[in-house]
Structures are given as C-alpha cells and as structure tokens.
Design a protein around this motif. Sequence first.
Motif, PDB file in Angstrom:
ATOM      1  N   TRP A 100       0.796  -1.104  -0.157  1.00 19.99           N
ATOM      2  CA  TRP A 100      -0.046   0.128  -0.010  1.00 19.99           C
ATOM      3  C   TRP A 100       1.051   1.325  -0.016  1.00 19.99           C
ATOM      4  N   LYS A 101       2.277   1.200   0.719  1.00 22.61           N
ATOM      5  CA  LYS A 101       3.058   2.506   0.783  1.00 22.61           C
ATOM      6  C   LYS A 101       3.380   2.753  -0.775  1.00 22.61           C
ATOM      7  N   THR A 102       4.117   1.773  -1.591  1.00 22.09           N
ATOM      8  CA  THR A 102       4.326   1.894  -2.708  1.00 22.09           C
ATOM      9  C   THR A 102       3.269   2.489  -3.832  1.00 22.09           C
ATOM     10  N   PHE A 103       2.055   1.622  -3.608  1.00 23.36           N
ATOM     11  CA  PHE A 103       1.061   2.079  -4.400  1.00 23.36           C
ATOM     12  C   PHE A 103       0.536   3.309  -4.308  1.00 23.36           C
ATOM     13  N   ALA A 104       0.540   4.025  -3.066  1.00 27.00           N
ATOM     14  CA  ALA A 104       0.230   5.286  -2.587  1.00 27.00           C
ATOM     15  C   ALA A 104       1.177   6.185  -3.393  1.00 27.00           C
ATOM     16  N   GLU A 105       2.576   5.951  -3.442  1.00 27.96           N
ATOM     17  CA  GLU A 105       3.590   6.678  -4.095  1.00 27.96           C
ATOM     18  C   GLU A 105       3.042   6.746  -5.530  1.00 27.96           C
ATOM     19  N   MET A 106       2.731   5.732  -6.194  1.00 29.88           N
ATOM     20  CA  MET A 106       2.750   5.517  -7.624  1.00 29.88           C
ATOM     21  C   MET A 106       1.244   6.462  -7.879  1.00 29.88           C
ATOM     22  N   MET A 107       0.324   6.401  -7.045  1.00 25.06           N
ATOM     23  CA  MET A 107      -0.826   7.234  -7.196  1.00 25.06           C
ATOM     24  C   MET A 107      -0.638   8.665  -7.335  1.00 25.06           C
ATOM     25  N   ARG A 108       0.265   9.086  -6.380  1.00 25.39           N
ATOM     26  CA  ARG A 108       0.655  10.581  -6.296  1.00 25.39           C
ATOM     27  C   ARG A 108       1.250  10.811  -7.322  1.00 25.39           C
ATOM     28  N   HIS A 109       2.219  10.099  -8.132  1.00 32.89           N
ATOM     29  CA  HIS A 109       2.797  10.307  -9.253  1.00 32.89           C
ATOM     30  C   HIS A 109       2.003  10.418 -10.543  1.00 32.89           C
ATOM     31  N   TYR A 110       1.340   9.462 -10.857  1.00 37.92           N
ATOM     32  CA  TYR A 110       0.250   9.504 -11.952  1.00 37.92           C
ATOM     33  C   TYR A 110      -0.846  10.529 -11.648  1.00 37.92           C
ATOM     34  N   GLY A 111      -1.540  10.323 -10.355  1.00 39.45           N
ATOM     35  CA  GLY A 111      -2.901  11.183 -10.043  1.00 39.45           C
ATOM     36  C   GLY A 111      -3.862  10.153 -10.163  1.00 39.45           C
ATOM     37  N   LEU A 112      -4.917  10.370  -9.404  1.00 40.07           N
ATOM     38  CA  LEU A 112      -6.130   9.646  -9.454  1.00 40.07           C
ATOM     39  C   LEU A 112      -7.099  10.890  -9.177  1.00 40.07           C
ATOM     40  N   LEU A 113      -8.154  10.953 -10.104  1.00 38.52           N
ATOM     41  CA  LEU A 113      -9.007  12.251  -9.714  1.00 38.52           C
ATOM     42  C   LEU A 113      -9.688  12.054  -8.752  1.00 38.52           C
ATOM     43  N   TYR A 114      -9.888  13.200  -8.117  1.00 41.55           N
ATOM     44  CA  TYR A 114     -10.959  13.282  -6.629  1.00 41.55           C
ATOM     45  C   TYR A 114     -12.184  13.581  -7.306  1.00 41.55           C
ATOM     46  N   PRO A 115     -13.377  13.509  -6.526  1.00 42.52           N
ATOM     47  CA  PRO A 115     -14.668  13.532  -6.880  1.00 42.52           C
ATOM     48  C   PRO A 115     -14.875  15.382  -6.592  1.00 42.52           C
ATOM     49  N   ARG A 116     -15.696  15.524  -7.898  1.00 39.11           N
ATOM     50  CA  ARG A 116     -16.002  17.127  -7.868  1.00 39.11           C
ATOM     51  C   ARG A 116     -17.474  17.291  -8.169  1.00 39.11           C
ATOM     52  N   ILE A 117     -18.199  18.012  -7.549  1.00 40.00           N
ATOM     53  CA  ILE A 117     -19.745  18.409  -7.995  1.00 40.00           C
ATOM     54  C   ILE A 117     -19.805  19.348  -9.060  1.00 40.00           C
ATOM     55  N   SER A 118     -20.601  18.617 -10.276  1.00 36.76           N
ATOM     56  CA  SER A 118     -20.409  19.327 -11.578  1.00 36.76           C
ATOM     57  C   SER A 118     -21.761  20.012 -11.802  1.00 36.76           C
ATOM     58  N   TRP A 119     -22.971  19.699 -10.880  1.00 42.62           N
ATOM     59  CA  TRP A 119     -24.184  20.449 -11.099  1.00 42.62           C
ATOM     60  C   TRP A 119     -25.038  20.663  -9.811  1.00 42.62           C
TER      61      TRP A 119
END
Length: 457
Positions: free
Chosen positions: A427-446
């Motif tokens: 989980w530690k190395t996976f979290a670092e990879m996610m920070r590198h590539y980025g995984l979109l966070y939710p946003r309210i669009s309407w």
Amino acid sequence: MGKGYTDMRSSYTGQEPETKRPDRLLPHSVRAIASKAGKEPMHRFRGLYSLLNRSNLRAAWFALNRKATAGVDGITHEEYGRDLDAHVEKLAEELKGKRYRAKLIRRSYLPKGEGTTRPLGILTMSDKLVQRVAADILTAIYEQDFCDFSYAYRPGRSTRTAVEAVRRGFISSRCSWVVEFDITGFYDNINHDLLMKMLERRINDKPFLILIRKWLRAGVLDTDGMVLHPATGTPQGGIISCILANIYLHHALDDWFEHKFKPGCRGDAMMIRYADDWVAGFQFHGDAAHFQRAVEERLKTFGLSLAKEKCAKGFFSRHRKREAKRFDFLGFEFRWGRTRRGCNMIKLRTSRKKFRKSVATFTEWIKEYRHKRMSWIFAEVNTKLRGYYQYYGVTGNSRSLREFRLCVKRLMYRWLNRRSERRSYNWKTFAEMMRHYGLLYPRISWGWDQQTKLALA
C-alpha cells in the motif's frame, strides 16, 4: 432550401473535404416548418421529401459522429468524407429517382448488466445521412406537439434536466404518491402500422412516409450472420429511431395522460418521461392506483406491456419522511430530506443498482487491461472517473462519489498486483505511484436549477 443544417457540431476537428463546410445556421425552410406546426396543430405537411436534397445530405455528414462504427458496407465516416461530394451526388440522385434502398442494419450487442445485453443497430453512412435529415424534419414538426414532461432525445434536454424536473415537480406540488414504470422491450415492440397512422396525422407526403416504412422494414444482420426481418420494432441506435420512439409514446401515453387522465384526477398529478422510463406523482392514493391499472390497459392497445418487476407504487410524502419510499430514476435514488435552513428537499444519490453495476464494469475492465503501461492505465481510469463524476456529481452525492473512487483504488491495487506471479506493490508503494500519476478526486458538476431553488425558497 436555405444553407446550413439543424445539428452542426462546432466541436468537429477531423479532416474535412476540400469543399467549403456549410454554415451552421438553421435552414429557413425547417424554421418555417416549425413555425407552421406550432401555429396550426392539425396541419398536414407536404413536400418534405424534396428537402432530402444534395446540400442537406452533404451538410448532414458534418453532424454525424466521426468515430462511429461502420455499417455492413465497412465504410467509415472518414472514408466517406474523402469523396463526399461524389457520394452525396449519387445518394441524392437515388432519392430523386426513387431508387434509394435501405441497407441491412448491422446488429451489435452491448452488455446491460445482470447477464443481459442490449441490441444496437449500426447503419451505413448513406442511411445515416438520409436519416439525419429526415429526423431533423420530424423534430421541427413534432417539437411543437410534444408534451413538456417528455425529455428524451429532444433539443436542449437531457437526463440531467429530467432528473431536475422530477425533483422540482415533487417539491412544488402536493404529490405524495409515486408510481414507477418501465416498458418491456419497447423498441422491439413498436407497431409499424400504428406508427405510420400516427405520422399520417401530421404528414401528407407519400414518398416521405414510404421512406420511413423502408427503414422500419430494413433487414437486420445479426452477429451469427443471419438476416432478420422483424415485423415490429425499430432498431436502437438508428438516428431516426429516437424521434419515432418519441412520436409513438407521445400518442400512446403522453397525450392521453395530459388531456384525458390528468383532468379527471381528484388532486395534483404529474409525470416525467425519459424514453421508455418514467415516473408519475399523485396527491391521492386513489388516483395513483387508478393510473397504475389504466396505463397498463392503455399500452396494451398499442402492443406494449409493462415490466412488472420494475413497476411499483409507494408513499412519498415530505411530511412523513421516515415512511416515505425511495425510488430510482435515470441512475439516481430520490429521497426526502431537509436543507440546512430546514426546508423540505429531495436528496439525490447514485442508485445502489447502478453503483454496483459501475463497480462490476470497472472490475472487468481492469482485469482485461492490467498488463498495459501504467501511464496508459491511469489516463484511461481518470477519463472514466471524469465521466462518472460529470454524470453523478450532483449536490448531496459526494459520499457516493468518494465511495466509488475508493472502490476503484482498491480494485486497481488488487489487479495490478496480479500482473505477475509476485506482488508488485504494497500500500505504501502503491500510494506513491498514485501520487505520481494522479487519480482524480470527486467534484460536484451540477446542483439545483434555478426553478428548484425558487420552489425551495
């Protein structure tokens, strides 16, 4: 006929033919048809077939989806456009000389969930051009006739406006009972003869009606190579199918509800329809029960039947929220709640059924493509998340969006660790990879539309 076309897409970026692209202004003749249809509800139009001319057929090419799959002839949008003028000239001559024949419709199947599939009809480019022009002519006529509570396949309307209409309708009315409906195999059970009689109420142009009849009778090439000639129905995916489906349900359901059933109700009554899915609201239980019985008999006369497992009636009152039923419509769950100011409101969240289906679909996807490069995987995942947030990102649904992102994250961790016999990440190395590539966070669009805000005030 005037220049231009009714459905030009300004976002088109593909390679265009050397000839000049047509203007995007609405043709004068189509505007005149719409004006005439609005002023004279009983007028029957003639001379529509003449609008299927070279300039309009050519302009229709720019309105089509350039990434759409090719039909039985294998000609793509790009290939057709390389010699657009010659293709259009030939097609226009065939129409003018009454030599046009509808090609076979290639059938494809899309997964629908729970082990079922949805048949999709794929047309050839020539059929798409003619249907695009014919569909816009029918839209110009019938947009003046359609009821305001019909939202599918209409200009300026979408699932989002339909969802807001349901929320606004229950907030601004005294409706305390909700009735949900769904039609079994609607597109496969449209009666051709009844549909043609409906069209004849507004159209007095025999060649134009014969053209529509040709599309209804066109053979379907199934995936096993068999050619089917269905006696009823219209292929889902066909350009003309959307407007024909709306016309059929307008006469079978909408007009009947608005002018015959609703005036006889004891209290408030409302209905919102999106294609063959719709919900109705009533102030009194008697009206809701009567509608549930009457609509089934009404649809039988048009060769349609209700999906009993998807039809339900329930109490939905703002005054007894704990007893109020929750119902699903267009992928959202509707339930009563309160705003921070203490006003009654209808809250939305992702339907649990749609949520599970989305998670299952992503699971199958990540299993199939986990061998790809990480940069490609994360780019595709973010595209999927962006589309998910765009549709379900409504005010009050943040928890469901965060839950979906967490499921996606866990599924990626699970299946990316199965790219080889040995685990690739903790989980530690996976979290670092996610920070590198980025995984979109939710946003309210309407959120709430202006009319809903006024109803809450």
